[in-house]
Design a protein around this motif. Structure first.
Motif, PDB file in Angstrom:
ATOM      1  N   GLY A 143       6.099  -5.122   2.319  1.00 43.90           N
ATOM      2  CA  GLY A 143       7.124  -4.543   1.457  1.00 43.90           C
ATOM      3  C   GLY A 143       7.448  -3.150   2.270  1.00 43.90           C
ATOM      4  O   GLY A 143       7.193  -3.037   3.244  1.00 43.90           O
ATOM      5  N   ASP A 144       8.261  -2.522   1.541  1.00 47.81           N
ATOM      6  CA  ASP A 144       8.714  -1.063   2.193  1.00 47.81           C
ATOM      7  C   ASP A 144       7.909   0.044   1.641  1.00 47.81           C
ATOM      8  O   ASP A 144       6.826   0.672   2.425  1.00 47.81           O
ATOM      9  N   ALA A 145       8.091   0.640   0.212  1.00 46.51           N
ATOM     10  CA  ALA A 145       7.364   1.713   0.073  1.00 46.51           C
ATOM     11  C   ALA A 145       5.750   1.341  -0.232  1.00 46.51           C
ATOM     12  O   ALA A 145       4.877   2.039   0.124  1.00 46.51           O
ATOM     13  N   SER A 146       5.754   0.103  -0.521  1.00 48.91           N
ATOM     14  CA  SER A 146       4.335  -0.196  -0.812  1.00 48.91           C
ATOM     15  C   SER A 146       3.412  -0.235   0.503  1.00 48.91           C
ATOM     16  O   SER A 146       2.271  -0.065   0.337  1.00 48.91           O
ATOM     17  N   TRP A 147       4.182  -0.668   1.583  1.00 44.51           N
ATOM     18  CA  TRP A 147       3.561  -0.765   3.040  1.00 44.51           C
ATOM     19  C   TRP A 147       3.267   0.488   3.336  1.00 44.51           C
ATOM     20  O   TRP A 147       2.328   0.969   3.937  1.00 44.51           O
ATOM     21  N   ARG A 148       4.231   1.433   2.864  1.00 41.65           N
ATOM     22  CA  ARG A 148       3.820   2.839   3.439  1.00 41.65           C
ATOM     23  C   ARG A 148       2.573   3.585   2.800  1.00 41.65           C
ATOM     24  O   ARG A 148       1.882   4.265   3.486  1.00 41.65           O
ATOM     25  N   ALA A 149       2.352   3.076   1.567  1.00 37.52           N
ATOM     26  CA  ALA A 149       1.285   3.551   0.883  1.00 37.52           C
ATOM     27  C   ALA A 149      -0.245   2.891   1.330  1.00 37.52           C
ATOM     28  O   ALA A 149      -1.220   3.531   1.304  1.00 37.52           O
ATOM     29  N   VAL A 150       0.107   1.461   1.571  1.00 38.56           N
ATOM     30  CA  VAL A 150      -1.013   0.984   2.057  1.00 38.56           C
ATOM     31  C   VAL A 150      -1.399   0.868   3.476  1.00 38.56           C
ATOM     32  O   VAL A 150      -2.611   0.284   3.869  1.00 38.56           O
TER      33      VAL A 150
END
Length: 360
Positions: free
Chosen positions: A41-48
């Protein structure tokens, strides 16, 4: 109802524990997989991203999946996978990236590995993909003959996922009981597989009603507890078992058909899948004449802030839009017809309007 019954019970391997993602390289080596296409994902990738294991020993290509599971996207990433000679596809994210990765892997006959960042659907567990068009309208779901190869869940990662997505996941999973019961209750003889599906569906409802509050409090406190882990596994594993063992007898009926119909309205596309399904549960119960059950659920909906009406979703439908939703929900291929009631567009619209008038 007389449907063929094929069991697709579980992924080939499934593991949930803290730091489970760090086991990915060992699993890849065990499978002798060296070239990877990793969709995220986008935001999810930045978070994890910080939790993602070191895969520098592998030839890994990372791609943002684009935000939707469509045939066009699957063809696009299939082309990239072929160009990179990928030997496996890995999904890191929520339900749509998991569905797109499965759809792409199936077209190329490649292994599929899923590392969920959310517990908003059972997509990580199930061998199927929900496919949309470029405008965000749900088209169909494709069922695959092969299970997901590996699912690795780290509950600590999901603990820090968006709260509203966990709530939506609870709404989506709550539907498992009501949709399965609408179908299975019609059977005079229940095969063992269907009994397993029925057990899992009832367990979904009972566990969510009992443990959701404590699980959501754990999210607010950012502290793991058993209730949180139980709800994560309910939304992913138990929910996946319902359709996995029950097939068409346990997958969807009324609530998801209402969700699918709402996707015909552009103003609904920003709404979370699970919230629309939660609303669909109540429309289904209204069609079944089970207003007492609606009233039993409403306090739970209020506490979790699940939508119990179109108004609560910010949807103010014109008469033409009601007819659009009703017509789509009642299309001949929709699973709403697995219910014992005779379903027409008029029946759906009447139930939606009755629900708007219902007072808690």
């Amino acid at each position: 109802m007389s449907q063929p019954l094929i069991v697709r019970g579980a992924p080939q391997e499934y593991e949930i524990n803290q730091h489970a993602w760090q086991l990915l390289p060992a699993h890849l080596n065990k499978r002798k997989l060296a070239k990877l296409l990793i969709l995220h994902g986008d935001a999810s990738w930045r978070a994890v991203q910080q939790y993602f294991p070191d895969v520098s020993d592998f030839a890994a290509t990372f791609c943002y999946y684009g935000g939707q599971c469509t045939d066009v996207a699957a063809d696009h990433f299939a082309g990239i996978a072929q160009e990179k000679q990928a030997e496996a596809i890995i999904a890191v994210g929520g339900g749509k990236v998991a569905d797109l990765a499965k759809l792409t892997a199936f077209r190329l006959h490649l292994p599929i590995i899923i590392l969920p960042t959310l517990a908003a659907t059972c997509a990580a567990y199930t061998p199927l993909s929900v496919v949309y068009n470029e405008e965000g309208v749900m088209l169909r779901y494709d069922i695959f003959h092969k299970a997901t190869d590996l699912v690795l869940i780290d509950p600590e990662i999901i603990l820090h996922s968006p709260y509203e997505l966990m709530v939506a996941g609870i709404g989506d999973t709550l539907a498992k009981w009501y949709e399965a019961d609408a179908v299975i209750s019609q059977l005079t003889v229940k095969a063992i597989e269907i009994q397993v599906a029925e057990f899992a569906a009832k367990k979904c409802r009972d566990l969510l009603l009992a443990e959701s509050r404590s699980a959501l409090q754990a999210m607010k406190n950012k502290t793991l507890n058993q209730a949180f882990i139980d709800v994560v596994e309910t939304n992913i594993l138990l929910a996946g078992m319902v359709g996995g063992f029950g097939d068409e007898y346990g997958r969807t009926s009324g609530a998801h058909s209402i969700h699918d119909a709402l996707t015909e309205l552009p103003q609904s596309h920003h709404l979370l899948h699970g919230n629309k399904v939660a609303y669909g549960i109540l429309v289904q119960l209204m069609i079944e004449g089970k207003t007492e059950e609606i009233h039993r659920l409403l306090p739970f909906y209020r506490e979790l802030q699940l939508p119990a009406s179109l108004e609560e979703m910010g949807l103010n439908l014109t008469e033409a839009e009601f007819q659009t939703v009703g017509a789509r929900a009642a299309e001949p291929n929709e699973n709403i017809h697995f219910m014992k009631q005779t379903i027409t567009s008029e029946v759906v619209v009447a139930a939606m309007k009755q629900l708007e008038r219902l007072k808690a």
